[in-house]
Design a protein around this motif. Structure first.
Motif, PDB file in Angstrom:
ATOM      1  N   ARG A  36       0.870  -1.181   0.000  1.00 16.16           N
ATOM      2  CA  ARG A  36       0.000   0.000   0.000  1.00 16.16           C
ATOM      3  C   ARG A  36       0.898   1.220   0.000  1.00 16.16           C
ATOM      4  O   ARG A  36       2.127   1.100   0.152  1.00 16.16           O
ATOM      5  CB  ARG A  36      -0.916   0.014   1.225  1.00 16.16           C
ATOM      6  CG  ARG A  36      -0.197   0.155   2.561  1.00 16.16           C
ATOM      7  CD  ARG A  36      -1.132   0.773   3.594  1.00 16.16           C
ATOM      8  NE  ARG A  36      -0.632   0.724   4.944  1.00 16.16           N
ATOM      9  CZ  ARG A  36       0.282   1.556   5.461  1.00 16.16           C
ATOM     10  NH1 ARG A  36       0.850   2.473   4.689  1.00 16.16           N
ATOM     11  NH2 ARG A  36       0.643   1.458   6.728  1.00 16.16           N
ATOM     12  N   GLY A  37       0.310   2.398  -0.163  1.00 20.95           N
ATOM     13  CA  GLY A  37       1.093   3.625  -0.134  1.00 20.95           C
ATOM     14  C   GLY A  37       1.767   3.805   1.217  1.00 20.95           C
ATOM     15  O   GLY A  37       1.160   3.546   2.267  1.00 20.95           O
ATOM     16  N   GLY A  38       3.018   4.230   1.202  1.00 25.29           N
ATOM     17  CA  GLY A  38       3.744   4.455   2.447  1.00 25.29           C
ATOM     18  C   GLY A  38       4.181   3.197   3.156  1.00 25.29           C
ATOM     19  O   GLY A  38       4.521   3.230   4.354  1.00 25.29           O
ATOM     20  N   ALA A  39       4.236   2.069   2.442  1.00 22.92           N
ATOM     21  CA  ALA A  39       4.616   0.805   3.078  1.00 22.92           C
ATOM     22  C   ALA A  39       6.093   0.748   3.433  1.00 22.92           C
ATOM     23  O   ALA A  39       6.496  -0.024   4.304  1.00 22.92           O
ATOM     24  CB  ALA A  39       4.256  -0.363   2.161  1.00 22.92           C
ATOM     25  N   GLY A  40       6.911   1.529   2.751  1.00 23.93           N
ATOM     26  CA  GLY A  40       8.345   1.497   3.010  1.00 23.93           C
ATOM     27  C   GLY A  40       9.151   0.792   1.940  1.00 23.93           C
ATOM     28  O   GLY A  40      10.291   0.409   2.178  1.00 23.93           O
ATOM     29  N   ALA A  41       8.564   0.648   0.735  1.00 24.88           N
ATOM     30  CA  ALA A  41       9.274  -0.046  -0.340  1.00 24.88           C
ATOM     31  C   ALA A  41      10.531   0.701  -0.768  1.00 24.88           C
ATOM     32  O   ALA A  41      11.587   0.096  -0.990  1.00 24.88           O
ATOM     33  CB  ALA A  41       8.339  -0.238  -1.536  1.00 24.88           C
ATOM     34  N   SER A  42      10.438   2.024  -0.895  1.00 24.40           N
ATOM     35  CA  SER A  42      11.611   2.803  -1.315  1.00 24.40           C
ATOM     36  C   SER A  42      12.729   2.702  -0.295  1.00 24.40           C
ATOM     37  O   SER A  42      13.910   2.607  -0.646  1.00 24.40           O
ATOM     38  CB  SER A  42      11.218   4.267  -1.527  1.00 24.40           C
ATOM     39  OG  SER A  42      10.275   4.394  -2.577  1.00 24.40           O
ATOM     40  N   THR A  43      12.361   2.720   0.973  1.00 19.67           N
ATOM     41  CA  THR A  43      13.364   2.597   2.038  1.00 19.67           C
ATOM     42  C   THR A  43      14.071   1.255   1.946  1.00 19.67           C
ATOM     43  O   THR A  43      15.307   1.179   2.041  1.00 19.67           O
ATOM     44  CB  THR A  43      12.691   2.742   3.413  1.00 19.67           C
ATOM     45  OG1 THR A  43      12.099   4.042   3.499  1.00 19.67           O
ATOM     46  CG2 THR A  43      13.692   2.574   4.537  1.00 19.67           C
TER      47      THR A  43
END
Length: 357
Positions: free
Chosen positions: A129-136
């Motif tokens: 979902r949005g803001g899940a932390g994938a980019s991190t």
């Protein structure tokens, strides 16, 4: 010296028309071949060349040379069944016919000219979902791979993600961004691509500028990712949840995917929809469950509920927000939960694919 590798393909034939065709293909691939018109070539030339292309006109005279990988036999007559016998005697791995196999041969010659070895382990990271932390997590994987001595490239495939160069603290670092590469087609030199991108924290990164470009043409993704994979090591992609054509292209070149799922009921529901779309392009998709879990659900339960293997669980990263404000990327410290997960994951994934630094 005999046995020392070269990047020059070896062409062996006495057929002038065939040699002319092969030289044209080599020129298109950016390769400068060694041509031997009197078969057989010297043992040194035979052993050093990364790729050997032999014309069928001289195949019967190639005696006394050891079998080795990377030998191709160019047939001249599709109806000549004896060409397959000659290929076996020669030790050729493939029999090809021109012009039908020209495109395939061009790629093999370009690989040889670039010194291509084992392709990179390619990992795509998406959020449930949005803001899940994938980019991190994507950033931490690339930073960890680089810190452990692997060639590492981080590719930002999400035009609405804010830019991974910001997470790396390198938004002002010189180098090409996606808008500069949007017109890429066909094949680009892998080393030249790597050298053209911003380099920070011992890795190369392809992200976005601060302009208005919001799409990646599928052909550009195919070209850029193909070149990145040929350099070997580890390639990490941060991909959007919406599977557009470019994201689909990236998933088709991906070895394994990680879906980051916050341990919440609504996130599980959203993650199920994302997983269904991803599995249409990528078979190996694994769950990374991010805590804390308000409902007390364990990562195994969440992954099982989504019918996904569990790659691991991620605890909250102490001081992450403060580190990002100071330009310290996720995973830079080897002692945090992110880095520990990334180290264990990469060790298992690299062992499983046989990829090398």
């Amino acid at each position: 010296m005999a046995g020392t590798s070269s990047t020059e393909p070896l062409l062996v034939s006495e057929d002038e028309r065939l040699i002319e065709s092969l030289l044209r293909i080599c020129a298109a691939a950016g390769a400068s071949p060694q041509v031997v018109c009197g078969a057989p070539p010297s043992r040194q030339a035979w052993e050093r060349a990364p790729l050997v292309v032999v014309g069928d006109d001289v195949a019967d005279r190639m005696t006394g040379l050891s079998h080795r990988p990377g030998v191709l036999l160019v047939g001249t007559d599709l109806d000549d069944v004896e060409v397959w016998r000659r290929a076996v005697v020669l030790g050729a791995r493939h029999v090809i016919f021109l012009p039908d196999a020209e495109s395939w041969l061009l790629d093999r010659i370009a690989d040889a000219a670039e010194g291509v070895g084992v392709q990179a382990l390619t990992v795509s990271v998406l959020g449930g979902r949005g803001g899940a932390g994938a980019s991190t997590l994507a950033c931490a994987l690339a930073v960890t791979a680089a810190r452990e001595g692997h060639r590492a490239m981080l590719i930002d495939g999400d035009p609405l993600g804010g830019g991974l160069d910001l997470l790396l603290g390198g938004e002002d670092t010189a180098g090409l961004r996606w808008p500069d590469l949007a017109g890429s087609r066909g094949r680009v030199n892998a080393l030249e691509l790597e050298n053209s991108l911003p380099r920070m924290h011992a890795l190369t990164a392809l992200s976005w500028d601060r302009g208005d470009a919001l799409t990646i043409p599928p052909a550009a993704m195919r070209t850029v990712l193909g070149a990145a994979r040929r350099r070997g090591g580890v390639v990490v992609l941060d991909l959007p949840r919406r599977i557009d054509d470019a994201t689909g292209e990236a998933l088709e070149q991906t070895d394994l995917g990680l879906l980051v799922i916050p341990a919440e009921l609504r996130a599980m529901t959203a993650s199920g929809r994302v997983a269904s779309a991803v599995r249409m392009r990528l078979a190996d998709l694994r769950a990374v469950v991010r805590g804390p879990a308000p409902s007390g659900m364990a990562g195994e339960e969440i992954a099982e509920g989504l019918r996904m293997p569990l790659a691991g669980e991620l605890a909250a990263e102490p001081g992450l927000a403060a580190d990002l404000e100071r330009g310290r990327p996720p995973g830079l410290s080897p002692r945090g939960p992110l880095a520990r997960f990334c180290t264990a994951f990469l060790a298992e994934a690299l062992a499983g694919t046989g990829s090398a630094a």
